[in-house]
Design an enzyme around this catalytic site. Structure first.
Site, PDB file in Angstrom:
ATOM      1  CE  LYS A  53      39.201  37.303  41.190  1.00  0.00           C
ATOM      2  NZ  LYS A  53      39.017  36.760  39.835  1.00  0.00           N
ATOM      3  NE  ARG A 108      30.350  39.027  34.066  1.00  0.00           N
ATOM      4  CZ  ARG A 108      30.873  38.061  33.326  1.00  0.00           C
ATOM      5  NH1 ARG A 108      30.091  37.283  32.595  1.00  0.00           N
ATOM      6  NH2 ARG A 108      32.178  37.874  33.283  1.00  0.00           N
TER       7      ARG A 108
HETATM    8  N1  BES Z   1      38.231  41.127  38.308  1.00  0.00           N
HETATM    9  C1  BES Z   1      38.112  39.935  37.567  1.00  0.00           C
HETATM   10  C2  BES Z   1      38.806  40.019  36.202  1.00  0.00           C
HETATM   11  C3  BES Z   1      40.303  40.222  36.222  1.00  0.00           C
HETATM   12  C4  BES Z   1      41.166  39.150  36.120  1.00  0.00           C
HETATM   13  C5  BES Z   1      40.835  41.482  36.285  1.00  0.00           C
HETATM   14  C6  BES Z   1      42.526  39.343  36.104  1.00  0.00           C
HETATM   15  C7  BES Z   1      42.200  41.695  36.268  1.00  0.00           C
HETATM   16  C8  BES Z   1      43.047  40.622  36.174  1.00  0.00           C
HETATM   17  C9  BES Z   1      36.653  39.596  37.337  1.00  0.00           C
HETATM   18  O1  BES Z   1      35.784  39.996  38.338  1.00  0.00           O
HETATM   19  C10 BES Z   1      36.563  38.115  37.262  1.00  0.00           C
HETATM   20  O2  BES Z   1      36.832  37.482  38.241  1.00  0.00           O
HETATM   21  N2  BES Z   1      36.188  37.601  36.098  1.00  0.00           N
HETATM   22  C11 BES Z   1      36.079  36.194  35.918  1.00  0.00           C
HETATM   23  C12 BES Z   1      34.812  35.913  35.161  1.00  0.00           C
HETATM   24  C13 BES Z   1      34.429  34.469  35.133  1.00  0.00           C
HETATM   25  C14 BES Z   1      34.050  33.988  36.520  1.00  0.00           C
HETATM   26  C15 BES Z   1      33.261  34.293  34.191  1.00  0.00           C
HETATM   27  C16 BES Z   1      37.310  35.738  35.145  1.00  0.00           C
HETATM   28  O3  BES Z   1      37.797  36.484  34.301  1.00  0.00           O
HETATM   29  O4  BES Z   1      37.800  34.658  35.425  1.00  0.00           O
HETATM   30 MN    MN Z   2      35.652  38.568  39.897  1.00  0.00          MN
END
Ligand code: BES
Ligand code: MN
Ligand code: ZN
Length: 499
Positions: A275, A349
């Site tokens: 990230k 997931r």
């Molecule tokens: N934990 C994150 C989602 C999230 C984002 C929670 C902001 C709380 C605040 C999740 O694991 C994630 O990183 N999701 C990705 C999915 C993508 C890679 C398909 C996302 O939302 O960018």
């Molecule tokens: Mn994630």
């Protein structure tokens, strides 16, 4: 930590010390039977403050010397619609905010537009408790400077109403719900260097004292069970995976349980698909779904709910090192489904795939509700005001929608369908862990989960926008909200408990 107010209920006898809080109705209507001096002071405060009794508006004044009281606080309750659970909660929370620094207060309920009954008065009490929550464990200087901050003084509140006994009984139930909410908030607020997977598991284990049966599966056991989707996420972290199972057997023997499942990623770096740095600290809250499950189970046990309930949470850290999972890796989930890991940041997931499959296989539940801070896309769609609701069952979905409106923990139903499911077909494996680019990101995530629920009635709540970081309100001033505990407690209470 903040000192919680002590709350008791008593028949209406006017106090002769402390703060007198008067609930007022439409046009500032005051309750009958007030001593002349008190009524006069209240009326002057109302007129000077242009107080019209509007819901959650305030006016205040110094009490007349001969009353013995410190202060009189008027609180409006007039509204065009009947007050629901969340309104009473807000009222309690707003009052707590105004009692800053007081040591003793009496809430006089008779003047409300519709005077609260036992349940409503108890809900005012819950609002006081939830507002008093503060996560300041790591502040070496406790709040002195901030204006808004509630000083740590002990406050004793008496809520005066005719059915004081009834309210007291209701409050004992709601206090357990409050404990559950506060526990969920604590877990989410804790940083990931403190709340590692193993520390989290031992906090869950400690809940055995409330009457929950706790079982903790370690890495060896998860390997035996072939949970390679969950294990793959965890393999880049030194803090090992755990699957925690909480059981509350308050229902009829042999009756199938209701089941709650939570994503417990104690920190989400994104893994190799790392990230960006900005805001990454918020990913300490990526176990918010699991925290709601733990808080709910705590609440059900505390109030001795007449239901058989299971809570299952998958605890991992999504870290990055030389052993971490790579994009392109293919893992086999416990169900036998093969998954191509396109993006290691779509890890929730993967954790839930095995946690959901295990839950339905082992417990054959009446339904499963899972909660997860699953996608940033749900924040784009719904902001912090609603959690995303995805379900394969209209009855369950409608019950959750209704419970959301009653509790103020609102959910909004999103679609599922074959055309979305196609978007996660794999190139090299059965499925892949992301859809196509950014389109329908929350829905493709939900479709992925649905592959692992085996037709059990199921609902998925995407709480990425509601578990943390939502704007503070009358009954929550903390980053972590505890979202989901009151919602699911309501669902259980209304539809699944023996009476
Ligand atoms: N934990 C994150 C989602 C999230 C984002 C929670 C902001 C709380 C605040 C999740 O694991 C994630 O990183 N999701 C990705 C999915 C993508 C890679 C398909 C996302 O939302 O960018
Ligand atoms: Mn994630
Ligand atoms: Zn995540």
């Amino acid at each position: 930590m903040s000192i919680l107010p002590t709350i008791q209920f008593a028949a209406p006898v006017l106090p002769s010390s402390g703060v007198l809080v008067l609930l007022a109705g439409k046009d500032g209507a005051l309750p009958p039977g007030l001593p002349e001096g008190v009524r006069g002071a209240a009326e002057r405060a109302a007129s000077l403050g242009k107080f019209k009794g509007k819901s959650l508006s305030f006016a205040e004044t110094i009490a007349p010397a001969d009353s013995g009281l410190d202060k009189i606080l008027l609180v409006g309750t007039a509204s065009s619609e009947p007050l629901g659970e969340e309104d009473w909660l807000k009222l309690g929370g707003a009052i707590a905010g105004k009692l800053n620094g007081a040591t003793q207060a009496t809430i006089w309920t008779e003047g409300a537009s519709a005077a609260p009954g036992a349940r409503e008065a108890a809900t005012i009490g819950l609002g006081l408790l939830l507002r008093a929550y503060k996560f300041d464990r790591y502040k070496s200087k406790k709040s002195k400077d901030g204006e808004d901050e509630t000083p740590d003084t002990a406050l004793a509140v008496t809520i005066a109403l005719a059915d004081a006994q009834g309210a007291q009984a209701q409050f004992e139930t709601l206090e357990s719900v409050g404990e559950g909410v506060r526990l969920a908030r604590d877990l989410v607020n804790e940083p990931a260097n403190v709340l590692t997977t193993t520390e989290y598991a031992s906090r869950i284990e400690a809940l055995g004292a409330t009457g929950l049966e706790i079982e903790i599966l370690d890495e060896t056991r998860l390997r035996e069970l072939k949970m390679f989707a969950l294990l793959g996420v965890s393999q880049g972290s030194p803090t090992p995976p755990r699957l925690c199972i909480m059981r509350w057997n308050g229902g009829a023997e042999g009756e199938a349980p209701v089941a709650f499942v939570g994503k417990g990623v104690v920190f989400d770096t994104g893994g190799v698909s790392i990230k960006p740095a900005g805001g990454m600290e918020d990913m300490k809250g990526d176990m918010g779904g699991s925290a709601a499950v733990v808080g709910l189970m705590r609440a059900l046990a505390g109030r001795k709910a007449k239901v058989n309930a299971i809570g299952v949470v998958g605890l991992v850290e999504n870290a990055v090192d030389g052993l971490a999972q790579r994009p392109g890796d293919i893992v086999t989930a416990m169900s036998g489904t093969t998954i191509e890991v396109i993006n290691t940041d779509a890890e929730g997931r993967l954790v839930l795939a095995d946690t959901l499959w295990y839950t339905q296989e082992r417990f054959k539940p009446r339904f499963m509700v899972n909660l997860a801070t699953l996608t940033g896309a749900i924040i784009v769609a719904l902001g912090n005001q609603h959690a995303g609701l995805f379900s394969n069952n209209d009855e369950l979905a409608n019950r959750l929608l209704a419970a959301g409106l009653e509790t103020g923990e609102k959910v909004w139903r999103m679609p599922l369908g074959k055309d979305y499911d196609k978007m996660i077909e794999g190139k090299f494996a059965d499925i892949k862990n992301v859809g196509n680019g950014r389109s329908a990101g929350s829905i493709t995530a939900a479709q992925f989960l649905q592959r692992f629920v085996n037709d059990v009635p199921w609902a998925h709540l995407d709480v990425a926008g509601t578990a943390m970081g939502s704007p503070s309100n009358e009954y929550n001033q903390s980053w972590a909200s505890g979202f989901g505990v009151r919602l699911l407690n309501r669902l259980v209470e209304e539809h699944y408990e023996a009476r």
